[in-house]
Scaffold this active site. Structure first.
Site, PDB file in Angstrom:
ATOM      1  N   GLY A  10       0.843  -1.188   0.000  1.00 35.76           N
ATOM      2  CA  GLY A  10       0.000   0.000   0.000  1.00 35.76           C
ATOM      3  C   GLY A  10       0.877   1.236   0.000  1.00 35.76           C
ATOM      4  N   ALA A  12       2.070   3.030   2.407  1.00 36.46           N
ATOM      5  CA  ALA A  12       3.166   3.019   3.377  1.00 36.46           C
ATOM      6  C   ALA A  12       4.326   2.164   2.895  1.00 36.46           C
ATOM      7  CB  ALA A  12       2.658   2.530   4.732  1.00 36.46           C
ATOM      8  N   LYS A  31       1.412 -10.470  -0.124  1.00 38.60           N
ATOM      9  CA  LYS A  31       0.772 -11.783  -0.208  1.00 38.60           C
ATOM     10  C   LYS A  31      -0.208 -11.899  -1.364  1.00 38.60           C
ATOM     11  CE  LYS A  31      -3.037 -11.088   3.091  1.00 38.60           C
ATOM     12  NZ  LYS A  31      -3.650 -11.623   4.331  1.00 38.60           N
ATOM     13  N   THR A  39      -5.031   0.811   0.443  1.00 43.85           N
ATOM     14  CA  THR A  39      -4.822   2.079  -0.270  1.00 43.85           C
ATOM     15  C   THR A  39      -5.637   2.124  -1.554  1.00 43.85           C
ATOM     16  OG1 THR A  39      -2.584   2.322   0.618  1.00 43.85           O
ATOM     17  CG2 THR A  39      -3.095   3.535  -1.402  1.00 43.85           C
ATOM     18  N   GLU A 110     -14.837  17.140   5.239  1.00 38.44           N
ATOM     19  CA  GLU A 110     -15.237  15.893   5.871  1.00 38.44           C
ATOM     20  C   GLU A 110     -15.440  16.108   7.364  1.00 38.44           C
ATOM     21  OE1 GLU A 110     -12.977  12.461   4.789  1.00 38.44           O
ATOM     22  OE2 GLU A 110     -13.002  12.948   2.651  1.00 38.44           O
ATOM     23  N   HIS A 230     -16.752   2.650   9.928  1.00 40.02           N
ATOM     24  CA  HIS A 230     -17.219   3.696   9.025  1.00 40.02           C
ATOM     25  C   HIS A 230     -18.739   3.718   9.068  1.00 40.02           C
ATOM     26  CE1 HIS A 230     -17.757   6.200   5.507  1.00 40.02           C
ATOM     27  NE2 HIS A 230     -16.457   6.426   5.513  1.00 40.02           N
ATOM     28  N   ARG A 274     -16.961  10.405  13.168  1.00 37.35           N
ATOM     29  CA  ARG A 274     -17.530   9.216  12.532  1.00 37.35           C
ATOM     30  C   ARG A 274     -17.953   8.142  13.533  1.00 37.35           C
ATOM     31  NH1 ARG A 274     -12.868   7.012   8.578  1.00 37.35           N
ATOM     32  NH2 ARG A 274     -13.722   8.764   7.430  1.00 37.35           N
ATOM     33  N   HIS A 335     -13.682  -0.339   9.579  1.00 34.12           N
ATOM     34  CA  HIS A 335     -13.004   0.446   8.548  1.00 34.12           C
ATOM     35  C   HIS A 335     -11.525   0.658   8.832  1.00 34.12           C
ATOM     36  CE1 HIS A 335     -12.670   3.211   5.239  1.00 34.12           C
ATOM     37  NE2 HIS A 335     -12.347   4.228   6.028  1.00 34.12           N
ATOM     38  N   GLU A 359      -1.176   1.446   8.635  1.00 33.95           N
ATOM     39  CA  GLU A 359      -2.187   0.975   9.583  1.00 33.95           C
ATOM     40  C   GLU A 359      -1.668  -0.120  10.499  1.00 33.95           C
ATOM     41  OE1 GLU A 359      -6.901  -0.389   9.639  1.00 33.95           O
ATOM     42  OE2 GLU A 359      -5.926   0.094   7.729  1.00 33.95           O
ATOM     43  N   ARG A 370      -9.693   8.032  14.760  1.00 36.90           N
ATOM     44  CA  ARG A 370      -8.982   8.698  13.667  1.00 36.90           C
ATOM     45  C   ARG A 370      -9.822   9.802  13.036  1.00 36.90           C
ATOM     46  NH1 ARG A 370      -8.938   8.038   8.054  1.00 36.90           N
ATOM     47  NH2 ARG A 370     -10.353   6.253   8.208  1.00 36.90           N
ATOM     48  N   SER A 375      -5.518   9.027   7.430  1.00 35.14           N
ATOM     49  CA  SER A 375      -4.816   7.741   7.357  1.00 35.14           C
ATOM     50  C   SER A 375      -3.802   7.693   6.219  1.00 35.14           C
ATOM     51  CB  SER A 375      -5.812   6.594   7.225  1.00 35.14           C
ATOM     52  OG  SER A 375      -6.683   6.792   6.142  1.00 35.14           O
TER      53      SER A 375
END
Length: 527
Positions: A10, A12, A31, A39, A110, A230, A274, A335, A359, A370, A375
């Site tokens: 992803g 990161a 994997k 991501t 947001e 979420h 959220r 989420h 994460e 969060r 993120s």
């Protein structure tokens, strides 16, 4: 030059590989296919201070408030102050963020942000745009890659001073055989554990492999009780995400009587934090027999929705919904996991030679809840810092941690669906001691062999489920994403993170052929 193994592809993992390759030999392991990660599915965007009417101080404040008293301010200040430059570097790597007619970056609003600071790409395809650009950049470098290669465990040795040190990873190769990939440093960018829950927006690969392996190797974890749900996933199999940005643009939530109910829950209505919105929806669903709540975006118009949210529009059409003319059914879904492997602001863990980013890590940035669209920014900022820290002498961080007490009572087989259903019903949006203790007893009776990828994933999920339950039982309060109906108040004296670490599990790696894996060793030590 060190040999650095990066697990996960992803944002990161790719940022770490890209940045570290300038000074080290990099091995990239995933994997699944290289492009498969959380991501890829991220819709909402990246929150960063990129506009003159916004400030770093404001972003810091919003993040701290959302984190419900558990954010670590130094990490939050790093996130918010370094974020803008890191976003500019993404742009230089070819990420094409959406722009308005005059060429300026388009920005959205947001929940719990005091400013319109969230930028997007492809409307609701921000993560995919980032993934594509970073994969292109990494593939242009001399990075050794292993796709469809599952990390089963970390390989550790004990140094002369008695401390564990990572020396590689034990993997199940695409042909099903086990092998060891040696390395001087391992960076875990393997994502969260959304597959713990029946309803999740996360892809099937999110089984917490890196976090579970780090725990078995003796690394400290933190904040594992805090799992963010979420508020709005489409109420169909697979629970496709319906971005928070939809509500940021003006969509409303309605019960089956057509009532807009969120202002009865919080003064910010649909734009409340959220966790508040998710629980508000869950309680409204309970009142109407568990039937989904409706998300009404019809006031935005079909043309706007198709342009601003093309991915969600396509998903709605696939499931027979015309969300431009009718409300769509939504339900909360797991989420994002605020918990993970405890790190400092440079990605170091409590095991020498082991780093964690994204994460899979717990930097202290998110606290108990969060802030929306932080993120991707966290992955970007702290992966960059971790890659630079690899150039320094390797050391572990010191962490005071508790040893979780597991009573493993049996060896009953279980299915993943059974585990996910149990976690949803007993360790979900609302928790209490009775259900948590019931879950603990059931989890104690289960066991999974780890000789196959599926078995190892199930073993990882089981380890992490037990840890989440232990931590949720210990936190006798409601804070952020952790809601205890038997302890509904937030307790000031509990405004601290709890860290967990296994004991007596670190040491020389014993290959599976010898009859005992690192997972077996961990279970033996915790009986």
């Amino acid at each position: 030059m060190a040999r650095v193994i990066v697990v996960g592809t992803g944002i990161a993992g790719l940022i770490t590989a890209y940045r570290a390759s300038a000074h080290h030999e990099v091995v990239l392991v995933t994997k699944s296919e290289l492009a498969e990660s959380n991501t890829k599915y991220a819709q909402g965007g990246i929150a960063a201070v990129l506009f003159p009417d916004d400030t770093v101080a404001s972003h810091v404040s919003d993040t701290m408030i959302a984190g419900a008293g558990l954010c670590e301010r130094d990490a939050v200040e790093v996130l918010c102050s370094e974020g803008p430059l890191r976003v500019q570097e993404l742009i230089s790597l070819g990420v094409e963020f959406d722009r308005i007619a005059n060429g300026e970056l388009a920005r959205g609003h947001e929940a719990a942000h005091s400013s319109r600071r969230v930028i997007h790409a492809g409307g609701d395809a921000t993560g995919l745009a980032i993934e594509v650009a970073l994969l292109r950049a990494v593939k242009a470098l001399a990075v050794e890659t292993y796709a469809y290669t599952f990390m089963r465990d970390l390989v550790t040795e004990t140094d002369a001073d008695g401390t564990p040190r990572v020396t590689g990873i034990d993997v199940i190769a695409p042909d099903g055989n086990s092998r060891v990939i040696d390395g001087d440093i391992v960076v875990l960018a393997s994502g969260g554990a959304g597959q713990l829950y029946k309803h999740t927006t996360n892809p099937f690969v999110t089984t917490g492999d890196g976090v579970a392996a780090a725990y078995r190797a003796g690394a400290a974890l933190a904040d594992v009780e805090f799992f963010q749900f979420h508020p709005t996933s489409l109420a169909v199999p697979g629970n496709p995400l319906v971005s928070e940005a939809v509500r940021g643009e003006g969509a409303t939530l309605l019960d089956e009587h057509g009532k807009r109910f969120m202002f009865d829950v919080h003064p910010d209505g649909e734009l409340a934090p959220r966790d508040v919105v998710a629980r508000g929806i869950a309680r409204a669903m309970e009142k109407q027999g568990g039937r989904p709540i409706m998300l009404d975006a019809t006031g935005l118009g079909a043309e706007f929705l198709a342009k601003r949210f093309p991915g969600i529009t396509e998903v709605c059409e696939e499931h027979g919904f015309d969300w431009g003319t009718e409300p769509i059914p939504v339900t909360p879904a797991a989420h994002y996991w605020m918990g993970g492997i405890r790190t400092d602001i440079d990605g170091r863990t409590s095991v020498r030679g082991l780093y964690a980013v994204g994460e899979a890590s717990c930097t202290g940035v998110h606290g108990a809840n969060r802030l929306a669209s932080n993120s991707l920014l966290e992955s970007l900022v702290f992966a960059w810092r971790a890659a630079d820290a690899l150039n320094e002498p390797q050391r572990a961080i010191e962490v005071d941690a508790l040893e979780p007490q597991f009573e493993i009572t049996g060896k009953e087989a279980f299915t993943r669906d059974q585990l996910r259903e149990l976690m949803w019903s007993h360790v979900g949006l609302e928790r209490d001691a009775t259900r948590l203790e019931e879950a603990s007893a059931i989890l104690a009776s289960w066991h999974s062999e780890s000789n196959t990828v599926e078995g190892a994933e199930n073993a990882n999920l089981l380890d992490l489920a037990r840890l989440v339950v232990v931590a949720a039982l210990r936190r006798q309060e409601s804070r952020g994403a952790h809601e205890r109906t038997d302890y509904p108040e937030t307790r000031e004296e509990l405004a601290f993170s709890t860290r967990w670490a296994a004991v007596n599990v670190a040491g020389d790696f014993i290959p599976a052929e010898d009859g005992m894996t690192s997972h077996d060793r961990a279970e033996t030590a915790t009986r």
